[in-house]
Design a protein around this motif. Sequence first.
Motif, short mmCIF file in Angstrom:
data_model
loop_
_atom_site.label_atom_id
_atom_site.label_comp_id
_atom_site.label_asym_id
_atom_site.label_seq_id
_atom_site.Cartn_x
_atom_site.Cartn_y
_atom_site.Cartn_z
N VAL A 99 -42.13 22.71 -20.55
CA VAL A 99 -41.06 22.33 -21.48
C VAL A 99 -41.45 21.03 -22.15
O VAL A 99 -41.97 20.12 -21.49
CB VAL A 99 -39.72 22.18 -20.73
CG1 VAL A 99 -38.61 21.83 -21.70
CG2 VAL A 99 -39.39 23.47 -19.99
N ASP A 100 -41.19 20.90 -23.48
CA ASP A 100 -41.57 19.66 -24.17
C ASP A 100 -40.49 18.61 -24.00
O ASP A 100 -39.47 18.83 -23.32
CB ASP A 100 -41.86 19.93 -25.65
CG ASP A 100 -40.62 20.34 -26.44
OD1 ASP A 100 -39.50 20.23 -25.90
OD2 ASP A 100 -40.76 20.78 -27.59
N ALA A 101 -40.70 17.43 -24.61
CA ALA A 101 -39.81 16.28 -24.42
C ALA A 101 -38.43 16.52 -25.01
O ALA A 101 -37.47 15.84 -24.63
CB ALA A 101 -40.43 15.03 -25.05
N SER A 121 -32.24 22.53 -23.56
CA SER A 121 -31.79 21.17 -23.25
C SER A 121 -30.32 21.10 -22.88
O SER A 121 -29.85 20.09 -22.37
CB SER A 121 -32.06 20.25 -24.45
OG SER A 121 -31.34 20.71 -25.59
N MET A 130 -34.37 14.66 -18.73
CA MET A 130 -34.62 14.00 -20.02
C MET A 130 -34.07 12.58 -20.03
O MET A 130 -34.62 11.71 -20.71
CB MET A 130 -34.00 14.82 -21.16
CG MET A 130 -34.72 16.16 -21.44
SD MET A 130 -33.86 17.18 -22.67
CE MET A 130 -34.11 16.19 -24.15
N GLY A 164 -42.20 15.73 -21.53
CA GLY A 164 -41.52 16.95 -21.12
C GLY A 164 -41.74 17.21 -19.64
O GLY A 164 -41.93 16.30 -18.85
N THR A 165 -41.73 18.50 -19.24
CA THR A 165 -41.82 18.86 -17.83
C THR A 165 -42.72 20.06 -17.63
O THR A 165 -42.98 20.83 -18.56
CB THR A 165 -40.43 19.18 -17.24
OG1 THR A 165 -39.98 20.42 -17.79
CG2 THR A 165 -39.44 18.10 -17.54
#
Length: 973
Positions: A99-101, A121, A130, A164-165
């Motif tokens: 997953v992006d930021a 999100s 986040m 991100g993750t």
Amino acid sequence: MNLRYILLVFTFFIVICGLLFTSFYEKAKQESIRSLNTEQLLHARQAARGIEDFFTNWTKILTILSESSHIKNMDKTGKDDIENLYKENSELLRAVTRVDANGRIIYTIPYDRNVMGRDISYQKHIREIMNTHKPVISDVFFAVQGYSTVALHMPVFKNGIYQGTVAIAINFQFLAKRYLEAIKIGKTGYAWVISRYGTELFCPIPGHVGNSVFENCKNFPSILTMAQEMLKGHEGATIYTFDKIRAETVDVVKKHAVYMPITIGNTFWSIVVASSENEILSSLEGFRNKLIMIISFLLLGGILFSYYGLKAWFIIREGEERRLVEEALQESEQRYRTVFENTGAATAILEKDTTISLCNAEFERLCGYAKNEIEGKKSWTEFVLPEDLDRMIAQHQIRRENRHQALQRYEFRFVRRTGEVRSIYLVIDIIHGTEKSVASLIDITELKHAEEELQLTHQRLFDIIEFLPDATFVIDDKKKLVAWNLACEKMTGVKKEEIIGKGDYAYAIPFYGEKRPILIDLVIMDSGELQQKYQSVIKKGNLLYAEAFTPMLYKGKGAFLSGKASPLFNKTGKIVGAIESIRDISEFKHLETQLRQSRKMEAIGTLAGGIAHDFNNILTALMGYAALLRMNINDATSQKYVDQIFSASHKATDLVQSLLTFSRQQAISLKPISLNSIIRGTEKLLKRLVTEDIAIKTSLATEDITIMADTTQIDQILFNLATNARDAMPQGGTFTIETEAISLDDEFQRFHGYGIPGQYALLSISDTGVGMDEATQERIFDPFFTTKETGKGTGMGLSTVYGIVKQHNGYITVYSEPNMGTTFRIYLPVVNKAGKEEKHEPAAAIGGNETILVAEDDNAVRSLISEILIKYGYTVVEALDGVDAIEQFKKADKIDLLIFDTVMPKKNGREAYNEIHKIKPDIKVIFTSGYTRDVFIDKGVEDKKFNFLQKPVSTNALLQKIREVLDERQGLE
């Protein structure tokens, strides 16, 4: 026999038997419940530990995965790593996702085109990571891929910035089957789990999973009370009830349950293991029937015994022979009483029914009752604390089975008449030929208090060791580990229960990875062996100290450790063990390296400033005489040679300015300006600097960022970094400039070892070139250091950038890897409002007829200035130093202007000017210096208060400044 006595005895035995039945049955019931609770707690702990270990292991795996550059960049290798992780754990994992930021899915396995790019999100756990940038474990939820799961997200950072993750979606049914569905106690015992928000994550009751426990059980207050305790993270045992509906029948079910928290990462769950009370009671049915039978036999036997006993008593009472026997018995008892009263211990004769039939004075003193209140009226069990009585009865039952053990010993707590509790050691012996026994009681209260105090002191010592900030452990004289504190667990990852009691240097393995002694073993060696084997260890009294680098800590990254060890002595001075504390000094070592680098750069800057002064004087003479030469020649060839001299002089001047900039001693003019405007103004020039196969991209902040800066110096940063980027991309590439407003906090200072918290403009300049290794990065800001071929660079480009950034009170960092490009990040303080720069057109050089006193200790420079001024019509008076300047001024008829070098022997320029100013207050002055701004300010010549020229100075600039000062209506003070 009187019927009244018979009825009285019968009633008495009925009451006694009823009480015994109730007492024994209730004790058996409570023991069954305690046993059940113990079994439930074991199951709950086993499940909690399994789930905690499961998430701990996967947290470690994702931590390693998140630190991979392939995962950060999500290149092909990163995608392969994610796919391999999923294939190896496909039964356990629903998916592995990146997953992006901004909370969008950029890659997932199993691959689902409809999921790629999906914004998640809105999910509670995504919002949490986040905001916190810390690992997050979700509740059970319905994923966008279409299944129920538990997600574990690990943050990904690149160059310290959140990217991100990387996450796994866990098959919750698999987790429940492994750790929860297996919990079965009897026919009705099962487990259920809730989240920290009260959501039922697992429950065998249909329709409960996914709903709030407060909604599912809103009609059952006892369950809600337990749930509230669970949500606080508490552990305990309880009883709750609920209605079980079968058709039109409603049964009230009572459950015995234990609950405890399951701590996992950022959250916790709570597990309940419950069993029906009816199942407990059914298990006691056989015991109850047997007990009724035994009580019935006792009742019948008691009645018969009482009947015949009373009958015998009446017969004996009437007989004379009975009287004679009693007299003989009394005489024997008198002799026995004499011995009994003088034993020195609290002693009592106990009847078979535990009644005290006889006690001595010491027993009276111990219990606090008088003899007539004890004998025949009290049972010795009345003085036993109830909690201890159950234990004594159980011990007595075991000893009765071993009939050869007539002598019995017990330790229990004795309750005196006042309520005071004393610790007693009891010895009971059967009196041969009777059913009586003699009991001797010894008061051991003070001894128990001493033991408890010793244990408390011992525990306090271990508590202190447990919470020491340094990793601390203790070994005994056999080198077995007896203490291993929390800091040791955090540093090595080895839990206390895994290592306590182990020997053979087991405590060294977590630090070194091999069986070898560490500092703690040195304290039990003799001094000769210590000096011979460990020369690097310093010994101060009984304390040993050493520093070492160990590669094993922190997932194999290694750390610098410092250790202190000391022996432990007993009261005779013999060594009985040793204690060692270990501290991670990696951050200190890092700061120490940065300090050495800072001092090196400061020393180089000081050297550069000194060199610049001498060069400035030489260049002033060189450029001045070249200017005079050009005015006096007409030959084209000679003119060309002079132009070459000027060109070389200007290059030397630029080199000197670079040295001054690097040393942060070059005078600059700071004004509020827009950073974005500077970049837009240089874009055309930057395109000319790079080759056609290099693309220039800009990503500027939407808001206007204002900084206090010298526009020319910021341009220099951009030009130098663009030139470096061009040389790093011989095959073409992309040159990127980005700006944004950021806020630096204490974390930046802790990570880099410098940086004042506040608002900054971040200027990021990147290329896609060949990159650098760590050794090159350590030297890139050193003057004259270059990796380019001879003739393609002076090595001052990045040194100049470093100096400009420092002069602007900013910070610069670099991140690069071979073949991965380079990124420079420059942090410059922001201001509120930008101003407008003023531009001045240079005036044409003209001469005059005034008289000028020139004081300069450098002969070449002094002669040059004099020759230029004479050529342009001025009258010149020369002075060698400050003292000579004062004398020449006093001798001259008229002096219109002073041109003084700032730094001169005997008296500096400001001191000489002050003396002359006293004589002629309206005298005008121009100061010159080849030193840096800081130096001439130290001499009292502030550039805003006095007219000042920085060497090297051109002929045109000198003549313009002279004319400007002379044409002023009044002199500057």
